[in-house]
Design an enzyme around this catalytic site. Structure first.
Site, mmCIF file in Angstrom:
data_model
loop_
_atom_site.group_PDB
_atom_site.id
_atom_site.type_symbol
_atom_site.label_atom_id
_atom_site.label_comp_id
_atom_site.label_asym_id
_atom_site.label_seq_id
_atom_site.Cartn_x
_atom_site.Cartn_y
_atom_site.Cartn_z
ATOM 1 N N LYS A 82 0.837 -1.205 0.000
ATOM 2 C CA LYS A 82 0.000 0.000 0.000
ATOM 3 C C LYS A 82 0.875 1.261 0.000
ATOM 4 C CE LYS A 82 -2.601 -1.749 3.569
ATOM 5 N NZ LYS A 82 -2.373 -3.197 3.580
ATOM 6 N N THR A 83 1.859 1.291 0.884
ATOM 7 C CA THR A 83 2.744 2.463 0.950
ATOM 8 C C THR A 83 3.558 2.583 -0.343
ATOM 9 O OG1 THR A 83 2.978 1.934 3.288
ATOM 10 C CG2 THR A 83 4.417 3.656 2.427
ATOM 11 N N ASP A 127 -1.400 6.100 6.949
ATOM 12 C CA ASP A 127 -1.480 4.665 7.173
ATOM 13 C C ASP A 127 -2.401 4.389 8.368
ATOM 14 O OD1 ASP A 127 -0.905 2.068 6.617
ATOM 15 O OD2 ASP A 127 1.133 2.082 7.418
ATOM 16 N N THR A 176 -5.822 -1.905 7.137
ATOM 17 C CA THR A 176 -5.998 -3.354 7.093
ATOM 18 C C THR A 176 -7.440 -3.690 7.463
ATOM 19 O OG1 THR A 176 -5.214 -3.363 9.369
ATOM 20 C CG2 THR A 176 -3.607 -3.932 7.682
ATOM 21 N N ARG A 235 6.297 -8.352 1.024
ATOM 22 C CA ARG A 235 7.177 -7.952 2.132
ATOM 23 C C ARG A 235 7.830 -9.193 2.758
ATOM 24 N NH1 ARG A 235 4.313 -4.712 6.589
ATOM 25 N NH2 ARG A 235 4.510 -2.993 5.118
#
Ligand code: ADE
Length: 354
Positions: A82-83, A127, A176, A235
């Site tokens: 997302k980032t 976030d 999330t 990740r």
């Protein structure tokens, strides 16, 4: 890219804005690693192809109209990019980006400060946006909708509202837990998108790209072996490449083959589904102590000495997606597939209607 804050003290950080704010050494290491391999353009960004295509069109249209991009909300499990995507969007828009997270916007002056620091066309990335408090949300509404800040001055009878104009900006929210966002906040986003888990092929491409940036030697089969155990999450894939490359260097001849990857990941207790010790402990607990479930998440968290949020945000999404765990109105249940994966017999599994 400016990382505004990782903790709750915006003021302190405001002074440090020119240097990315990093709290501890291990986070610093992680962030530096993540940043060094972070794709900067859509061409480098692997996966999420449907989202990429719509984003490219929206970005081109916004540029043609010389207007900021609509506010965007990305949701989905952690680690899916997302980032990273927000950074790619900023790059593509030719805009600066400020990155913060909702827990760092605790006091009204935190959110006001950051909104007033924005330049025209800039992107603000928040976030964990589901954790914004009510006051911060109310400050955001007019800012998102009309690019104004409603400031109040004076007390009781003399109170006055001042509308302070803000530069036009794009808010990118990430969460999330989309379900925990308030309706009015959700409604103010023009594009809402759920990020998908990555396929094994996509993860293998991510792994090969990372290996080439970090000068790690890896074979096609080695990349596929790590991809299979990466829980659909880039990740995790990137972390595993680094761990496995250490084994390749010390125990083998430096090249990650499938044999090296499988050997290392076995030692790291990551099984062929990518489950780690906590995931297996969770499934085992439900099978052994609760006849396969259903059992409430609070009970599971207490028994495992884990945080409910960690279980819900980090462990469960992949176990659910992989079909090993089921969510029912009465709690969590291990699926027949979950039993098989752990090599357990189903004899005690409770029969429920759900
Ligand atoms: N590293 C992390 N996420 C990535 C992605 N989606 N594409 C390429 N590299 C990545």
């Amino acid at each position: 890219m400016t990382i505004i804050s990782d903790d709750n003290d915006f003021q302190k950080k405001d002074l440090k804005q020119k240097n990315p704010i990093i709290k501890t050494e291990s986070i610093e290491y992680d962030k530096t690693f993540e940043n060094s391999i972070r794709p900067k353009s859509f061409d480098d960004y692997i996966g999420q192809s449907a989202l990429k295509e719509t984003l490219k069109i929206s970005i081109e249209a916004a540029k043609m109209r010389e207007k900021p991009l609509d506010h965007l909300l990305f949701y989905g499990p952690p680690g899916l990019g997302k980032t990273t995507l927000a950074g790619v969007i900023a790059e593509q828009m030719g805009a600066d980006i400020k990155i913060t997270s909702a827990p760092a916007l605790e006091r009204p002056r935190d959110i006001i400060g950051i909104l007033m620091s924005l330049k025209g066309g800039e992107i603000l990335f928040i976030d964990e946006i589901h954790r914004l408090n009510k006051v911060a949300e109310e400050i955001l509404y007019p800012a998102m909708e009309d690019f104004f800040l409603d400031m109040t001055t004076g007390k009781s009878q003399t109170v006055k509202t001042l509308r302070v104009p803000l530069p036009k900006f794009t808010l990118i929210g990430a969460t999330t837990k989309a379900g925990e966002l308030s309706g009015p906040l959700r409604d103010r986003f023009g594009i809402i998108y759920r990020l998908q888990f990555y396929s094994i092929e996509e993860l293998a491409s991510v792994i090969k790209r990372t290996a080439s940036i970090l000068d790690i030697k890896i074979t096609e089969e080695g990349a596929a072996a790590i991809a299979k155990r990466s829980r659909g999450t880039p990740r995790i894939a990137n972390r595993l490449v680094k761990r496995v490359s250490d084994f390749a260097l010390i125990k083998f001849d430096g090249v990650i083959t499938d044999e090296v990857a499988n050997y290392s990941l076995d030692i790291l207790n990551i099984d062929e589904f990518g489950l780690d010790t906590t995931d297996r402990a969770l499934l085992n607990l439900i099978i052994e102590k609760y006849d396969g479930g259903p059992v409430g998440i609070e009970t599971i968290a207490a028994a495992l000495s884990e945080d409910v949020r960690t279980l819900e945000d980090v462990c469960e999404p992949y176990l659910l997606q992989a079909g090993l765990l089921q969510r029912t109105p009465r709690g969590r249940k291990v699926s027949p597939e979950g039993y098989r994966h752990l090599g357990k017999k189903i004899e005690n599994m409770q029969q429920t209607l759900f």
